[in-house]
Design a protein around this motif. Structure first.
Motif, PDB file in Angstrom:
ATOM      1  N   ARG A  41      47.599  52.374  39.101  1.00  0.00           N
ATOM      2  CA  ARG A  41      46.797  52.757  37.941  1.00  0.00           C
ATOM      3  C   ARG A  41      45.455  52.023  37.956  1.00  0.00           C
ATOM      4  N   SER A  42      44.517  52.621  37.282  1.00  0.00           N
ATOM      5  CA  SER A  42      43.218  51.996  37.128  1.00  0.00           C
ATOM      6  C   SER A  42      43.414  50.656  36.413  1.00  0.00           C
ATOM      7  N   ASN A  43      42.737  49.634  36.897  1.00  0.00           N
ATOM      8  CA  ASN A  43      42.758  48.322  36.245  1.00  0.00           C
ATOM      9  C   ASN A  43      44.034  47.506  36.495  1.00  0.00           C
ATOM     10  N   VAL A  44      44.919  48.006  37.342  1.00  0.00           N
ATOM     11  CA  VAL A  44      46.181  47.283  37.567  1.00  0.00           C
ATOM     12  C   VAL A  44      45.965  46.025  38.415  1.00  0.00           C
ATOM     13  N   GLY A  45      44.845  46.011  39.172  1.00  0.00           N
ATOM     14  CA  GLY A  45      44.556  44.810  39.954  1.00  0.00           C
ATOM     15  C   GLY A  45      44.573  45.007  41.462  1.00  0.00           C
ATOM     16  N   LYS A  46      44.327  46.232  41.923  1.00  0.00           N
ATOM     17  CA  LYS A  46      44.344  46.529  43.364  1.00  0.00           C
ATOM     18  C   LYS A  46      43.279  45.727  44.113  1.00  0.00           C
ATOM     19  N   SER A  47      42.056  45.827  43.615  1.00  0.00           N
ATOM     20  CA  SER A  47      40.952  45.149  44.311  1.00  0.00           C
ATOM     21  C   SER A  47      41.135  43.633  44.259  1.00  0.00           C
ATOM     22  N   ARG A  56      39.315  35.928  50.009  1.00  0.00           N
ATOM     23  CA  ARG A  56      37.872  36.112  49.812  1.00  0.00           C
ATOM     24  C   ARG A  56      37.665  36.574  48.372  1.00  0.00           C
ATOM     25  N   ARG A  57      37.199  35.698  47.528  1.00  0.00           N
ATOM     26  CA  ARG A  57      37.149  36.003  46.109  1.00  0.00           C
ATOM     27  C   ARG A  57      36.309  37.244  45.783  1.00  0.00           C
ATOM     28  N   ASN A  58      35.247  37.441  46.533  1.00  0.00           N
ATOM     29  CA  ASN A  58      34.357  38.555  46.208  1.00  0.00           C
ATOM     30  C   ASN A  58      34.224  39.594  47.303  1.00  0.00           C
ATOM     31  N   LEU A  59      35.255  39.733  48.119  1.00  0.00           N
ATOM     32  CA  LEU A  59      35.198  40.753  49.164  1.00  0.00           C
ATOM     33  C   LEU A  59      35.116  42.143  48.525  1.00  0.00           C
ATOM     34  N   VAL A  60      35.926  42.365  47.511  1.00  0.00           N
ATOM     35  CA  VAL A  60      35.969  43.660  46.819  1.00  0.00           C
ATOM     36  C   VAL A  60      35.554  43.466  45.373  1.00  0.00           C
ATOM     37  N   ARG A  61      34.807  44.425  44.858  1.00  0.00           N
ATOM     38  CA  ARG A  61      34.361  44.319  43.479  1.00  0.00           C
ATOM     39  C   ARG A  61      35.534  44.614  42.537  1.00  0.00           C
ATOM     40  N   GLY A  63      36.870  44.353  38.142  1.00  0.00           N
ATOM     41  CA  GLY A  63      36.244  44.336  36.832  1.00  0.00           C
ATOM     42  C   GLY A  63      37.192  44.636  35.707  1.00  0.00           C
ATOM     43  N   ALA A  64      36.774  44.229  34.507  1.00  0.00           N
ATOM     44  CA  ALA A  64      37.599  44.420  33.320  1.00  0.00           C
ATOM     45  C   ALA A  64      37.587  45.877  32.857  1.00  0.00           C
ATOM     46  N   VAL A  68      36.575  50.873  38.227  1.00  0.00           N
ATOM     47  CA  VAL A  68      35.566  50.147  39.007  1.00  0.00           C
ATOM     48  C   VAL A  68      35.435  50.713  40.424  1.00  0.00           C
ATOM     49  N   THR A  69      36.591  50.973  41.057  1.00  0.00           N
ATOM     50  CA  THR A  69      36.568  51.478  42.429  1.00  0.00           C
ATOM     51  C   THR A  69      36.526  52.999  42.405  1.00  0.00           C
TER      52      THR A  69
END
Ligand SMILES: Nc1nc2c(ncn2[C@@H]2O[C@H](COP(=O)(O)OP(=O)(O)OP(=O)(O)O)[C@@H](O)[C@H]2O)c(=O)[nH]1
Ligand SMILES: [Mg+2]
Length: 220
Positions: A41-47, A56-61, A63-64, A68-69
């Motif tokens: 689901r959207s926002n579940v935390g995939k990225s 890598r903390r910022n490899l993928v964007r 967001g709250a 986002v993706t």
């Protein structure tokens, strides 16, 4: 099952990861070896989970705000043991605020990818531990099963119950057994915040992809 005591001893630890390409409708991702896709689901935390796994903390964007993706995004990765493969971050589903046209576009993009990608060896399906497995998630599991062909066996579905840091230990046990009761696969409890589940998920991904063979010269 033995879990390595230190990260340094973990052969599945990802020691290299980098962005390779993004694709939308009408474009195709390049071939970068066996592939694992992150769905849910959207926002579940995939990225966030891809960032956690790759260290890598910022490899993928991330967001709250849900949604986002929006493209299929591919990252090349290599484990400590030298196994090369690719991550694909998928846009999330179940984002109600989206128009029907946008949802149709989403379905076309994701379904086209899941159906036609021969190197896809595993799908990591994330569910929020507090919400469990919902109708859209079951539909995705069924879709992956139905998309198997003689050229490509069914990718392994690895179920992850994420955001485990958000609930207490006793709630975790209850929630995980409720999810487990609905499927034949035991969910991996994970958190992108605490890093829980990192080693187990890394091992499951590498094992599933190694099974489908070497899609890249690095693994030959
Ligand atoms: N507490 C906690 N928050 C998390 C965890 N994983 C993700 N988040 C938060 O959840 C929000 C969404 O995370 P993303 O990784 O962007 O989610 P996504 O599934 O990629 O979302 P889309 O790209 O919209 O489909 C962000 O605010 C993250 O910080 C987790 O394990 N624990
Ligand atoms: Mg995302």
């Amino acid at each position: 099952m033995t879990t390595p005591k230190t990260a340094a001893a973990d052969p599945w630890e990802i020691v290299f990861a980098d962005f390779t390409a993004a694709a939308g409708i009408g474009s195709t991702l390049p071939e970068n070896g066996p592939e694992v896709a992150f769905a849910g689901r959207s926002n579940v935390g995939k990225s966030s989970l891809i960032n956690m796994l790759t260290g890598r903390r910022n490899l993928v964007r991330t967001g709250a705000t849900p949604g986002v993706t929006r493209t299929l995004t591919q990252f090349a990765a290599r484990t400590r043991a030298g196994f090369s493969f690719a991550f694909v971050d998928l846009p999330g589903y179940g984002f109600a605020q989206r128009s029907k046209a946008e949802r149709d576009q989403w379905a076309k993009l994701i379904e086209g990818y899941l159906r036609k990608r021969p190197q896809l060896g595993a799908v990591v399906l994330l569910v929020d531990v507090r919400r469990g497995l919902e109708e859209d998630d079951r539909a995705l599991i069924d879709f992956v099963a139905a998309a198997a062909t003689s050229d490509r066996p069914q990718p392994e579905v690895i179920l992850v119950a994420t955001k485990i840091d958000k609930i207490s230990k006793s709630e975790q046990l209850k929630a995980l057994s409720a999810i487990g009761a609905l499927t034949s696969v035991r969910p991996i409890a994970a958190s992108s915040v605490s890093g829980q589940g990192k080693s187990e998920l890394g091992r499951r991904i590498a094992t599933a992809l190694e099974r489908i063979g070497s899609g890249s010269a690095a693994n030959a």
